[in-house]
Design an enzyme around this catalytic site. Structure first.
Site, PDB file in Angstrom:
ATOM      1  N   SER A   1      37.461  42.799  53.002  1.00  0.00           N
ATOM      2  CA  SER A   1      36.534  41.706  53.293  1.00  0.00           C
ATOM      3  C   SER A   1      36.056  41.664  54.739  1.00  0.00           C
ATOM      4  CB  SER A   1      37.175  40.366  52.921  1.00  0.00           C
ATOM      5  OG  SER A   1      38.471  40.260  53.466  1.00  0.00           O
TER       6      SER A   1
ATOM      7  N   HIS B   1      34.823  41.403  46.522  1.00  0.00           N
ATOM      8  CA  HIS B   1      33.558  41.767  47.180  1.00  0.00           C
ATOM      9  C   HIS B   1      32.831  42.890  46.461  1.00  0.00           C
ATOM     10  CE1 HIS B   1      34.112  39.100  50.574  1.00  0.00           C
ATOM     11  NE2 HIS B   1      35.392  39.436  50.544  1.00  0.00           N
TER      12      HIS B   1
ATOM     13  N   LYS C   1      31.372  34.509  44.893  1.00  0.00           N
ATOM     14  CA  LYS C   1      30.690  35.342  45.885  1.00  0.00           C
ATOM     15  C   LYS C   1      29.376  35.852  45.284  1.00  0.00           C
ATOM     16  CE  LYS C   1      34.704  35.804  48.663  1.00  0.00           C
ATOM     17  NZ  LYS C   1      36.091  36.236  48.711  1.00  0.00           N
TER      18      LYS C   1
HETATM   19  C1  LIG Z   1      37.277  35.451  49.004  1.00  0.00           C
HETATM   20  C2  LIG Z   1      38.426  36.321  48.652  1.00  0.00           C
HETATM   21  C3  LIG Z   1      39.497  35.826  47.911  1.00  0.00           C
HETATM   22  C4  LIG Z   1      39.650  34.372  47.600  1.00  0.00           C
HETATM   23  O1  LIG Z   1      38.785  33.959  46.601  1.00  0.00           O
HETATM   24  P1  LIG Z   1      38.382  32.408  46.517  1.00  0.00           P
HETATM   25  O2  LIG Z   1      37.870  32.262  45.141  1.00  0.00           O
HETATM   26  O3  LIG Z   1      37.354  32.202  47.574  1.00  0.00           O
HETATM   27  O4  LIG Z   1      39.612  31.619  46.777  1.00  0.00           O
HETATM   28  C5  LIG Z   1      40.460  36.715  47.502  1.00  0.00           C
HETATM   29  N1  LIG Z   1      40.403  38.020  47.847  1.00  0.00           N
HETATM   30  C6  LIG Z   1      39.400  38.519  48.589  1.00  0.00           C
HETATM   31  C7  LIG Z   1      39.384  39.970  48.949  1.00  0.00           C
HETATM   32  C8  LIG Z   1      38.396  37.687  49.036  1.00  0.00           C
HETATM   33  O5  LIG Z   1      37.433  38.139  49.819  1.00  0.00           O
END
Ligand SMILES: *Cc1c(COP(=O)(O)O)cnc(C)c1O
Length: 377
Positions: free
Chosen positions: A177, A205, A236
């Site tokens: 990320s 991602h 996302k």
């Molecule tokens: C954003 C993210 C999460 C967490 O997900 P949420 O639904 O926002 O709590 C977990 N793992 C990765 C790699 C992320 O980028």
């Protein structure tokens, strides 16, 4: 009123954060979005809003209870079936957030004498899952970022000492990320098979963005449906909210019975489910969105002299926290919403800008951002 000793303690900690330049605050969204994870530009798509409204009218605004009580409606089943089909797995289980999924599925799988091996740059939610597993008596091994030789060595030495029956889990982000680079899933799968280790891949991602059908990094790298435990998020690229785990029925049944983040939390509300279903439909039927987000990221990488990556995340390394903040501010002044990412989100001394591209950006906006970055550096 909080007790005076507590007030003093919190005041001291806040002063310390400020003196280190580590104080965080919530800043409103302004300017061109080059920092969110809305890679496909779906978050504000009227079709998602309409799907959410319809779901609310038909099924209600809230779920009313946890999934194992009365919280499940037909949209939960539809979304799980859609995700399993898309990811090429037998089954799927929704979680309320990716954080909740990762933090509670790791300790649901590995217990006393078992081991979990985690990439050094994995998301904080996986880090916390590992900490919970350690509290439950499991061994935790952190392997160097993307270093499968290090992972193989750690798996080997753990196995040599582990009692009979002990099992290993390997956890890695698909796309990292804060760096935007990607794991080698075929190699990870081969290594895990050799050690009978279960592979957990976090496609937060990559879901919606990579592969011929947008299904993720596994699809891009030719191992679609072969990673035994794939986690992903709906908040996302898909423009909604929530998370899921795609796996076989045995794993799903185990997590449904043991993952505390699943059991002890009110189910995702219908409007979120409606939006997520529409987000998946659009991610699959409008491939130009992911092609555009990825092409713009590579356009920016070309300008910055960075190698291409299968992601829409472009880190701009800076180093010192204060320098990263200054650089972000100078881009803000030009109308770009760029955020500095500082420790502890990234390792000490590696503060950076984390720029993301999305289908909604114009070529000219990305070109102007690239030249502004080159000038400011
Ligand atoms: C954003 C993210 C999460 C967490 O997900 P949420 O639904 O926002 O709590 C977990 N793992 C990765 C790699 C992320 O980028």
């Amino acid at each position: 009123m909080i007790p005076p000793p507590w007030h003093d303690r919190l005041q001291q900690l806040a002063e310390r954060r400020r003196s280190l330049g580590r104080d965080r605050s919530i800043q409103p969204a302004t300017g061109v979005d080059v920092c969110s994870n809305d890679y496909l530009g779906l978050r504000r798509d009227p079709r998602l809003a309409e799907a959410a409204a319809t779901a609310a009218r038909v099924h209600g605004a809230g779920a009313g209870a946890a999934r194992l009580l009365r919280g499940t409606c037909s949209l939960h089943d539809d979304l799980e079936a859609t995700l399993a089909h898309w990811k090429g797995t037998e089954a799927c289980l929704l979680f309320n957030t990716g954080y909740q999924a990762n933090a509670t599925l790791v300790p649901a799988l590995v217990g006393r004498d078992d081991a979990v091996f985690s990439d050094a740059l994995n998301h904080a939610s996986l880090v916390d899952g590992c900490r919970m597993a350690r509290a439950g008596g499991a061994q935790v091994g952190i392997f160097r970022h993307l270093d499968l030789d290090d992972l193989a060595a750690q798996l080997g030495s753990w196995r040599a000492k582990a009692p009979a029956g002990a099992l290993a889990l390997v956890a890695s982000d698909a796309v990292f990320s804060m760096d935007g680079d990607a794991a080698d899933l075929p190699a990870l799968l081969t290594l895990c098979q050799r050690h009978d280790a279960l592979l957990l891949i976090d496609e937060a991602h990559a879901t919606g963005l990579l592969g011929s059908d947008g299904a993720g990094l596994a699809q891009l790298q030719g191992v679609h449906g072969r990673v035994p435990l794939v986690m992903g998020t709906l908040g996302k690229a898909l423009g909604a909210f929530g998370a899921f785990v795609c796996c076989d029925k045995v794993l799903r049944d185990h997590l449904l019975n043991t993952s505390r983040g699943f059991i002890f939390s009110t189910a995702l509300p219908p409007p979120v489910l409606g939006a997520a279903l529409e987000g998946i439909r659009l991610a699959r039927t409008e491939p130009w969105r992911r092609e555009r987000a990825l092409a713009l990221a590579n356009q920016l990488r070309d300008a910055l002299g960075q190698p291409h990556q299968p992601s829409a995340i472009v880190p701009v390394p800076v180093g010192a926290d204060a320098d990263a903040i200054r650089l972000a501010q100078s881009l803000h002044a030009l109308g770009y919403d760029v955020r500095a990412v500082r420790p502890p989100t990234v390792p000490e001394g590696s503060a950076r800008l984390r720029i993301t591209t999305g289908a909604h950006l114009l070529d000219a906006e990305v070109a102007a951002l690239a030249s502004a970055l080159l000038q400011a550096r």
